[in-house]
Design an enzyme around this catalytic site. Sequence first.
Site, PDB file in Angstrom:
ATOM      1  N   TYR A  94      -2.408   1.139  -0.712  1.00 49.69           N
ATOM      2  CA  TYR A  94      -1.779   0.738   0.550  1.00 49.69           C
ATOM      3  C   TYR A  94      -1.712  -0.782   0.636  1.00 49.69           C
ATOM      4  O   TYR A  94      -2.421  -1.498  -0.084  1.00 49.69           O
ATOM      5  CB  TYR A  94      -2.540   1.302   1.758  1.00 49.69           C
ATOM      6  CG  TYR A  94      -3.931   0.745   1.965  1.00 49.69           C
ATOM      7  CD1 TYR A  94      -4.132  -0.447   2.664  1.00 49.69           C
ATOM      8  CD2 TYR A  94      -5.052   1.408   1.478  1.00 49.69           C
ATOM      9  CE1 TYR A  94      -5.404  -0.956   2.857  1.00 49.69           C
ATOM     10  CE2 TYR A  94      -6.327   0.908   1.669  1.00 49.69           C
ATOM     11  CZ  TYR A  94      -6.497  -0.277   2.360  1.00 49.69           C
ATOM     12  OH  TYR A  94      -7.757  -0.787   2.548  1.00 49.69           O
ATOM     13  N   CYS A  95      -0.850  -1.270   1.529  1.00 51.11           N
ATOM     14  CA  CYS A  95      -0.813  -2.683   1.885  1.00 51.11           C
ATOM     15  C   CYS A  95      -0.971  -2.769   3.400  1.00 51.11           C
ATOM     16  O   CYS A  95      -1.540  -1.870   4.011  1.00 51.11           O
ATOM     17  CB  CYS A  95       0.467  -3.360   1.385  1.00 51.11           C
ATOM     18  SG  CYS A  95       2.004  -2.678   2.083  1.00 51.11           S
ATOM     19  N   PHE A  96      -0.471  -3.828   4.022  1.00 57.11           N
ATOM     20  CA  PHE A  96      -0.746  -3.981   5.451  1.00 57.11           C
ATOM     21  C   PHE A  96      -0.027  -2.935   6.294  1.00 57.11           C
ATOM     22  O   PHE A  96      -0.626  -2.253   7.122  1.00 57.11           O
ATOM     23  CB  PHE A  96      -0.376  -5.388   5.925  1.00 57.11           C
ATOM     24  CG  PHE A  96      -0.694  -5.615   7.385  1.00 57.11           C
ATOM     25  CD1 PHE A  96      -2.005  -5.585   7.829  1.00 57.11           C
ATOM     26  CD2 PHE A  96       0.317  -5.831   8.313  1.00 57.11           C
ATOM     27  CE1 PHE A  96      -2.310  -5.772   9.174  1.00 57.11           C
ATOM     28  CE2 PHE A  96       0.027  -6.019   9.651  1.00 57.11           C
ATOM     29  CZ  PHE A  96      -1.284  -5.991  10.084  1.00 57.11           C
TER      30      PHE A  96
END
Length: 373
Positions: A94-96
């Site tokens: 995941y990222c932000f």
Amino acid sequence: MRENCTDYRDLFINDRPMMDARAPVEFHKGAFPGVINLPLMNDIERQKVGTCYKQHGQQAAIELGHQLVSGRTKAERIEAWASFAKANPDGYLYCFRGGLRSQIVQQWLKSEAGIDYPRVIGGYKAMRGFLLETTEQAVAECDFVLVGGMTGTGKTEVLAQLHNAVDLEAHANHRGSSFGKRASGQPAQIDFENALAIDLLKRRAAGQRQFVLEDEARLIGRCSLPLPLYQGMQHYPLVWLEDSLGDRVERILQAYVVELCAEFVAVEGAEAGFAAFAARLRESLANITRRLGGERYQRLAAIMDQALEEQARDGQVDTHRGWIEALLVEYYDPMYVFQRESKAGRIEFAGEQQAVVEYLRQRSGHFPEAPAS
């Protein structure tokens, strides 16, 4: 390929492995327990791309990002992601916000390493929001009872004997008083909140609906209790733990002198560890100078200095009892007497440790299994 994930509950209840593609500066502000930070961009690269985005727009920023993360740098990062994916075939990335960065990591893993690896839709922001809601729901839907009592009565010991206790001080890595700092430091505020929410989530998934907490101030060291929980704690019923002054002194001696010294020695070695422990003890006393008053502070500091000298010389800790008992009788106990009077209407039971443990077990309807004969 496994599907991209939107089941945040499953991720946390089952401790799914996750890699966080955000930059280290984002990760250190707040993350989830056990997650590994394997960023697409480091902090400097992220800052350059962010500046480019503000000045020249998204497309220029994307192009700059591809220039910065190319060649050997790109290959090394793909290798790290691939190693994680192979070691954690049931994991996610995941990222932000679950947007461009995690999509790029996903695409590069596929095109360069031949690995299909799912991402978390909504990313960190969505999972963080889910955990905040988890705490709010637990406060709204569950039954809580607090354990209070004077300093040194063994409230943490009571919690350790209960299946439905949530140890806030353990999550904060702090003992909750002016002397409560641990050798290993405290988590970031967001990490504290996330770990607490996951604890509540797992317990509720296991069927628990009643929780026992220690009666805490809003701040446990520098970790602040989630506001909905703290507000609830101003009204929850209270069980008051009692013990003799002598037993309390011994308990404080063990936790704040013997065990704390051992923690520092384990982290920093014998000589540096003892020096850091002594400095921490003196600092903790100095921090309450104004509330103690100058004369009392000087008297207790002199006893503490003598105790530390004896401990450094031959390992004896007996003299520490002098400042501990004085601090309890002259400083902490009067505050707790006032607290008990102000909370008298909420106290539903009072007693010594075993009676309190038995009462709380009866209250929850849970009794430990008898040992096999």
